[in-house]
Motif scaffolding. Sequence first.
Motif, mmCIF file in Angstrom:
data_model
loop_
_atom_site.group_PDB
_atom_site.id
_atom_site.type_symbol
_atom_site.label_atom_id
_atom_site.label_comp_id
_atom_site.label_asym_id
_atom_site.label_seq_id
_atom_site.Cartn_x
_atom_site.Cartn_y
_atom_site.Cartn_z
ATOM 1 N N ARG A 194 0.827 -1.209 0.000
ATOM 2 C CA ARG A 194 0.000 0.000 0.000
ATOM 3 C C ARG A 194 0.862 1.259 0.000
ATOM 4 N N GLU A 232 -2.619 11.286 -10.214
ATOM 5 C CA GLU A 232 -3.591 10.197 -10.243
ATOM 6 C C GLU A 232 -3.172 9.114 -11.224
ATOM 7 N N LEU A 255 -6.364 -1.253 -2.656
ATOM 8 C CA LEU A 255 -7.011 0.029 -2.927
ATOM 9 C C LEU A 255 -8.302 0.160 -2.126
ATOM 10 N N ALA A 256 -9.007 -0.943 -1.983
ATOM 11 C CA ALA A 256 -10.243 -0.919 -1.199
ATOM 12 C C ALA A 256 -9.952 -0.512 0.244
ATOM 13 N N ARG A 275 -9.204 3.116 0.424
ATOM 14 C CA ARG A 275 -10.461 3.867 0.303
ATOM 15 C C ARG A 275 -11.195 3.891 1.639
ATOM 16 N N GLU A 276 -11.307 2.726 2.255
ATOM 17 C CA GLU A 276 -12.021 2.624 3.538
ATOM 18 C C GLU A 276 -11.485 3.606 4.576
ATOM 19 N N GLY A 296 -10.161 6.360 3.912
ATOM 20 C CA GLY A 296 -10.267 7.734 3.417
ATOM 21 C C GLY A 296 -8.957 8.300 2.906
ATOM 22 N N VAL A 318 -7.440 7.512 -0.005
ATOM 23 C CA VAL A 318 -7.489 7.778 -1.445
ATOM 24 C C VAL A 318 -8.934 7.870 -1.922
ATOM 25 N N SER A 319 -9.103 8.434 -3.106
ATOM 26 C CA SER A 319 -10.417 8.396 -3.739
ATOM 27 C C SER A 319 -10.178 8.198 -5.233
ATOM 28 N N TYR A 320 -11.275 8.011 -5.974
ATOM 29 C CA TYR A 320 -11.083 7.777 -7.396
ATOM 30 C C TYR A 320 -12.142 8.512 -8.204
ATOM 31 N N TYR A 374 -7.185 6.645 -9.498
ATOM 32 C CA TYR A 374 -7.048 6.831 -8.051
ATOM 33 C C TYR A 374 -6.063 7.956 -7.734
ATOM 34 N N SER A 419 -6.359 11.451 -1.392
ATOM 35 C CA SER A 419 -7.413 12.439 -1.182
ATOM 36 C C SER A 419 -7.326 13.103 0.178
#
Lengths: 102, 102
Positions: free
Chosen positions: A23, A34, A55-56, A59-60, A62, A64-66, A75, A78
């Motif tokens: 990660r 990105e 990536l999930a 995301r969880e 917070g 990164v975002s896509y 991605y 964020s």
Amino acid sequence: MNDMNDKAEAVSKYLKGIASPHRLLLLCSMAEGEKSVTELMEATGLAQSSASQHLAKLREEGAVSYRREHRTLYYSISSKLTQDIMALLYQEFCQNKENINV
Amino acid sequence: MNDMNDKAEAVSKYLKGIASPHRLLLLCSMAEGEKSVTELMEATGLAQSSASQHLAKLREEGAVSYRREHRTLYYSISSKLTQDIMALLYQEFCQNKENINV
DNA sequence: TTATAATATTAGATTTTTCTAATATCAAGT
DNA sequence: ACTTGATATTAGAAAAATCTAATATTATAA
């Protein structure tokens, strides 16, 4: 009092969320700007499923975002916190020749 | 190229070294100033063995160090990086009322 | 030199994380 | 409607982390 425990749990969850070699490499790659999932797979050498799961998790937490463009997801980092921490780590492990004060 | 992998490993090891709720509580306690192991046990509610093992891990990562006074060991945060990261985390999780930008 | 307070280490069971393989979804293009 | 490219999700096995209980170490005090 167990307010502190709750906070420690949250912080721990966040830190563990970014604290895996794979990660970190993903984040490092995104630090350049990105990237699509395919680009991230190539940059890190991760298998598709593995990349997606990492990536999930990012995301969880917070981190990164896509954004979608046709079939491709781009991605990026964020969160300010994540950017700040990555900057500190980069400075410490990638610039400081002699690793004093680690 | 696998230089990057090595660095990611090192950073990961360091982050995982501090990223457990109990170790974060220990660090938080030490942020107030140096503390004996017994004081740390009381502050965090950890069992003796557990506290000692967590402190060992923090030592291994260079996050903390200690000084002996008679039979008592006083631990404190010894790394600038750890102090900086703790400051960022404190700011983000303990001051920012609405957790935007996590 | 022996007893004790303070801390560390080891062993083993339990929980969590992470990988691979297989399958599913979802948005184009034909 | 189908197919395909891009990504996500699920299942299960293997590896890593964490707790408790037991034992060891180390420095002082009696």
